[in-house]
Design a protein around this motif. Structure first.
Motif, short mmCIF file in Angstrom:
data_model
loop_
_atom_site.label_atom_id
_atom_site.label_comp_id
_atom_site.label_asym_id
_atom_site.label_seq_id
_atom_site.Cartn_x
_atom_site.Cartn_y
_atom_site.Cartn_z
N HIS A 29 39.27 0.99 40.16
CA HIS A 29 39.10 -0.11 39.21
C HIS A 29 38.90 0.46 37.82
N VAL A 30 39.63 -0.07 36.86
CA VAL A 30 39.49 0.35 35.47
C VAL A 30 38.75 -0.75 34.73
N TYR A 31 37.69 -0.37 34.00
CA TYR A 31 36.83 -1.37 33.34
C TYR A 31 36.97 -1.25 31.84
N TYR A 32 37.50 -2.31 31.21
CA TYR A 32 37.71 -2.31 29.76
C TYR A 32 36.60 -3.07 29.05
N VAL A 33 36.07 -2.47 28.00
CA VAL A 33 35.04 -3.10 27.18
C VAL A 33 35.09 -2.45 25.80
#
Length: 383
Positions: free
Chosen positions: A4-8
């Motif tokens: 899972h790639v988490y963008y913020v």
């Protein structure tokens, strides 16, 4: 095991009065001249001026582009880009809700990638990162300031184009509830229901995972506890601040888990009828979730629990029924219309609306993929 790639965004300021603290963070970006992207209402109301005053304090030169429409168009984007070029700007400061935020993202992508904005419809179509964006949010709802999504209306096709693009992510997001206190009750209601839609769609989508579930559930609880308060009293700063945290959490959830058919259908209503996005989402949310609950009823258990239902010994269906009824009740409490016909939507357009819904970038995130006839049937429930 899936990755899972988490963008913020790298820097996120939130809380009462945080606007006054953004100066040093903007200075760290080393900007020379910014294009301020906003709308005429925010300029006339003085809200944009509160932000540009900070830019004046730190000596950052800027040009003002305030022609953003409520549902921004391709023309909006390219006019803004032309203005950016003429004024020699190297960055963007977006002030507003979803419309200025989305417009700024689109301008930022065009500035570094070239071409027409319609070329970027879909998922991760750009090659280069957008110009630096400082996203100052003024509504508790869209979460556009923290996401990799933006939506632009193709006025020729009458379609809302959805772009999901990691290169459009802002460098700094700002969520100060003091910028939201004077917003009209109807706008507060619509944007708040938009935020609830983000959180619930992020929870039921097959793309959800424990991290997104945690932020989405926290957002749902905060919205049910605080949205009606902010609609009844826009100057309830405590409730406004809680809604700021809700939109941030919900934004991170759907930014990384995805959305579904509520948004896929709402986008078409905005594209054809130029209707407020949050109102469309609010009307469609219980309708689509009734269908989703037939496929993934277990997804509604935790939602029911965080909004006060004693789930002990209750079936998944009972939990889903409770959630859907509470959504309807909240929408009614904050004054959301109940029929699309009240907003000018008519049966002859349903075929086109359904067809375009199925092509929308959010559609694949739904727990089930409806047929065209099933999409029409969902629209008809609220005509």
């Amino acid at each position: 095991m899936s990755t899972h790639v988490y963008y913020v965004p790298p820097v996120n300021l939130m809380g009462k009065g945080c606007l006054k603290d953004i100066g040093p963070y903007i200075q760290e970006l080393g900007l020379k001249k910014a294009l301020v992207v906003t709308d005429k209402f925010l300029v006339q109301s003085g809200i944009a001026g509160k932000v540009t005053a900070v830019l004046d304090d730190i000596g950052l030169d800027y040009a003002l582009y305030d022609d953003v429409k409520p549902n921004p168009t391709c023309k909006n984007v390219h006019d803004g880009h032309d203005f950016l070029t003429v004024n020699g700007c190297d960055s963007l400061i977006s002030i507003g809700g979803g419309s200025p935020q989305d417009t700024a993202k689109a301008i930022g992508i065009i500035a570094t990638n070239g071409g027409h904005i319609s070329e970027y419809e879909g998922v991760h179509k750009s090659k280069s990162k957008a110009l630096p964006i400082v996203a100052v949010n003024t509504t508790a709802g869209t979460s556009a300031e923290v996401t990799i999504n933006y939506v632009i209306t193709d006025e020729d096709r009458k379609v809302k184009m959805v772009m999901v693009d990691k290169n459009s992510l802002a460098s700094i997001s700002v969520n100060d509830p003091e910028l939201m206190v004077d917003k009209p009750a109807a706008l507060t209601a619509a944007t708040g229901m938009d935020a609830l839609t983000h959180a619930i769609e992020a929870l039921v989508t097959p793309g959800s995972y424990p991290v997104t579930d945690a932020t989405a559930l926290a957002a749902v609880e905060l919205i049910f506890n605080n949205l009606a308060r902010t609609v009844k009293n826009g100057h309830d700063i405590e409730a406004r601040e809680q809604m700021v945290y809700a939109i941030f959490l919900g934004g991170l959830a759907f930014n990384n888990a995805g959305l579904g058919y509520v948004h896929a259908m709402a986008h078409q209503l905005g594209g054809v009828y130029d209707l407020p996005h949050g109102v469309c989402n609010a009307m469609l949310l219980p309708i689509v979730e009734e269908e989703n609950a037939k496929v993934v009823p277990e997804k509604f258990r935790k939602i029911a629990q965080v909004i006060g239902y004693d789930i002990q010994g209750k079936s998944d269906k009972a939990c889903a029924d409770y959630v859907i009824q509470r959504i309807k009740d909240l929408a009614a409490e904050v004054g959301i219309p109940t029929k699309l016909s009240e907003l000018g939507v008519s049966d002859p357009d349903l075929d086109l609306l359904a067809e375009n819904s199925m092509k929308d970038a959010c559609a694949p995130g739904n727990p089930f993929l409806p047929t065209k006839e099933e999409v029409i049937a969902m629209f008809k429930k609220i005509i």
